[in-house]
Write a protein that holds these residues in place. Structure first.
Motif, PDB file in Angstrom:
ATOM      1  N   SER A  20       0.690  -1.081   0.197  1.00 42.10           N
ATOM      2  CA  SER A  20       0.101  -0.033  -0.064  1.00 42.10           C
ATOM      3  C   SER A  20       0.880   1.317   0.181  1.00 42.10           C
ATOM      4  O   SER A  20       0.830   2.241  -0.861  1.00 42.10           O
ATOM      5  CB  SER A  20      -0.900   0.101   1.486  1.00 42.10           C
ATOM      6  N   LEU A  21       1.921   1.310   0.971  1.00 43.52           N
ATOM      7  CA  LEU A  21       2.947   2.377   0.928  1.00 43.52           C
ATOM      8  C   LEU A  21       3.461   2.755  -0.368  1.00 43.52           C
ATOM      9  O   LEU A  21       3.673   3.824  -0.811  1.00 43.52           O
ATOM     10  CB  LEU A  21       3.665   2.289   2.052  1.00 43.52           C
ATOM     11  N   ARG A  24       1.187   4.268  -2.979  1.00 42.20           N
ATOM     12  CA  ARG A  24       1.023   5.561  -2.589  1.00 42.20           C
ATOM     13  C   ARG A  24       1.924   6.315  -3.140  1.00 42.20           C
ATOM     14  O   ARG A  24       1.924   7.533  -3.867  1.00 42.20           O
ATOM     15  CB  ARG A  24       0.449   5.711  -1.282  1.00 42.20           C
ATOM     16  N   MET A  25       3.272   5.793  -2.847  1.00 43.62           N
ATOM     17  CA  MET A  25       4.552   6.746  -3.442  1.00 43.62           C
ATOM     18  C   MET A  25       4.565   6.842  -4.772  1.00 43.62           C
ATOM     19  O   MET A  25       4.947   7.949  -5.245  1.00 43.62           O
ATOM     20  CB  MET A  25       5.623   6.002  -2.617  1.00 43.62           C
ATOM     21  N   VAL A  39       3.534  14.293  -0.636  1.00 40.41           N
ATOM     22  CA  VAL A  39       2.844  13.056  -0.012  1.00 40.41           C
ATOM     23  C   VAL A  39       3.925  11.947  -0.528  1.00 40.41           C
ATOM     24  O   VAL A  39       3.998  10.949   0.407  1.00 40.41           O
ATOM     25  CB  VAL A  39       1.386  12.934  -0.613  1.00 40.41           C
ATOM     26  N   ALA A  43       5.320   8.984   2.079  1.00 41.86           N
ATOM     27  CA  ALA A  43       5.129   7.518   1.874  1.00 41.86           C
ATOM     28  C   ALA A  43       6.402   6.892   1.910  1.00 41.86           C
ATOM     29  O   ALA A  43       6.600   5.866   2.420  1.00 41.86           O
ATOM     30  CB  ALA A  43       4.405   7.413   0.692  1.00 41.86           C
ATOM     31  N   ASP A  46       7.769   6.546   5.347  1.00 46.47           N
ATOM     32  CA  ASP A  46       7.054   5.698   6.020  1.00 46.47           C
ATOM     33  C   ASP A  46       7.759   4.282   5.674  1.00 46.47           C
ATOM     34  O   ASP A  46       7.843   3.591   6.483  1.00 46.47           O
ATOM     35  CB  ASP A  46       5.511   5.660   5.579  1.00 46.47           C
TER      36      ASP A  46
END
Length: 250
Positions: A20-21, A24-25, A39, A43, A46
Motif C-alpha cells: 500500500s505504501l 501511494r508513493m 505526499v 510515503a 514511512d
C-alpha cells in the motif's frame, strides 16, 4: 464491487502494508503539483520506518524461491502450459536477482543527509513548511521535471523490493477461486478443516453500503457485515448480504 482483503498472518499483513505504501508513493510521484510530491516523500519515509528493523528483503526472497521451486516441480505436469510456465520462471528469477543485487532496503536513502533532515521535519505536524525547512520549500519551487527526476532517483532503490512484493502477492492472489456466498442477517461463518490459508479476499457490491469485519484462523472464517453513515459508529446489518470470496494459499 469493493474488494476487501484479510491476511491470516503477520507476514502477509506486513507485505500488504508495504504494498500500500509503495503504491501511494508511486502514485503521488507522478508529474503534478509539488504538494503531491510531498505526499510521495512522506510515503517514502514511512517505507523507511517500516523496513528499518525488519529484514523484508530476505523474507521476500524466501517467498520467491519457494514459489520458484513449486513452479519448477510442475514442468512435467501434462495440464501445464510449458511456455507460460517457462515465462513465469524467468520472471521470478529476474525479480529475485534484482532484489538480491541491492543492499539493505533503503540504506542509500538513510545515508542522504538532506533526506534524513527532511524525514525528521515531516514527522512533526506541519514541519515541512518554509518556517522549519526553507530548503524543502525551495525544492518545491523547482520545475516539475526536476522534482520528478529527484523522486525517481530516490525511489529507484526501492523498486526491486516493489517488484518482489508485487510478484509474491500476485502469485498468492492467483491461487484462489472466487465463489458466491451469502451472509444470513449479515453474518457468515465457514469452517476451514485445519487447512492453512494466507489471504481472504471478499468482494461486496458498492451499492449495498456495507463492509465486512473479518476474523479468521486455521479453523474458521468469521465475517460480520456492518454499515456506517459517516456520523455515528458502525452498526451491524440485519439483512442478508450477497458477496464473493476467495481463500488463497501459496
Amino acid at each position: 464491487m469493493i474488494l476487501f482483503e484479510y491476511p491470516f498472518n503477520e507476514r502477509i499483513r506486513a507485505l500488504m502494508r508495504l504494498e500500500s505504501l509503495l503504491d501511494r508513493m508511486i502514485f503521488f510521484a507522478k508529474p503534478g503539483d509539488a504538494r503531491h510530491h510531498q505526499v510521495a516523500l512522506a510515503a517514502l519515509f514511512d517505507l523507511l520506518d517500516a523496513t528499518e528493523r525488519t529484514d523484508v528483503k530476505s523474507s521476500v526472497l524466501q517467498d520467491l524461491e519457494r514459489q520458484r521451486n513449486v513452479l519448477a516441480s510442475l514442468k512435467d505436469h501434462p495440464s501445464v502450459d510449458e511456455k507460460t510456465l517457462a515465462t513465469m520462471l524467468i520472471e521470478l528469477e529476474k525479480v529475485a536477482a534484482n532484489l538480491n543485487a541491492v543492499g539493505k532496503t533503503g540504506q542509500e536513502l538513510r545515508a542522504n543527509e538532506w533526506l534524513s533532515s527532511l524525514r525528521g521535519r515531516l514527522a512533526v505536524p506541519g514541519g515541512g513548511t518554509q518556517v522549519d525547512m526553507p530548503s524543502f520549500h525551495a525544492w518545491q519551487y523547482r520545475t516539475e521535471a526536476e522534482r520528478c527526476s529527484d523522486l525517481e532517483r530516490w525511489m529507484s532503490t526501492l523498486m526491486p523490493l516493489h517488484a518482489g512484493i508485487s510478484m509474491v502477492m500476485r502469485l498468492l492472489r492467483e491461487t484462489g477461486q472466487a465463489t458466491d456466498a451469502v451472509a444470513p442477517k449479515g453474518a457468515f461463518q465457514q469452517m476451514l478443516a485445519g487447512k492453512t490459508y494466507q489471504l481472504l479476499r471478499v468482494w461486496v457490491e458498492e451499492s449495498l453500503g456495507v463492509f465486512p469485519e473479518i476474523s479468521a484462523n486455521k479453523y474458521m472464517v468469521w465475517i460480520r457485515y456492518s454499515a456506517q453513515d459517516g456520523e455515528h459508529r458502525p452498526h451491524a446489518v440485519t439483512h442478508d448480504v450477497n458477496f464473493k470470496m476467495t481463500l488463497c494459499a501459496l
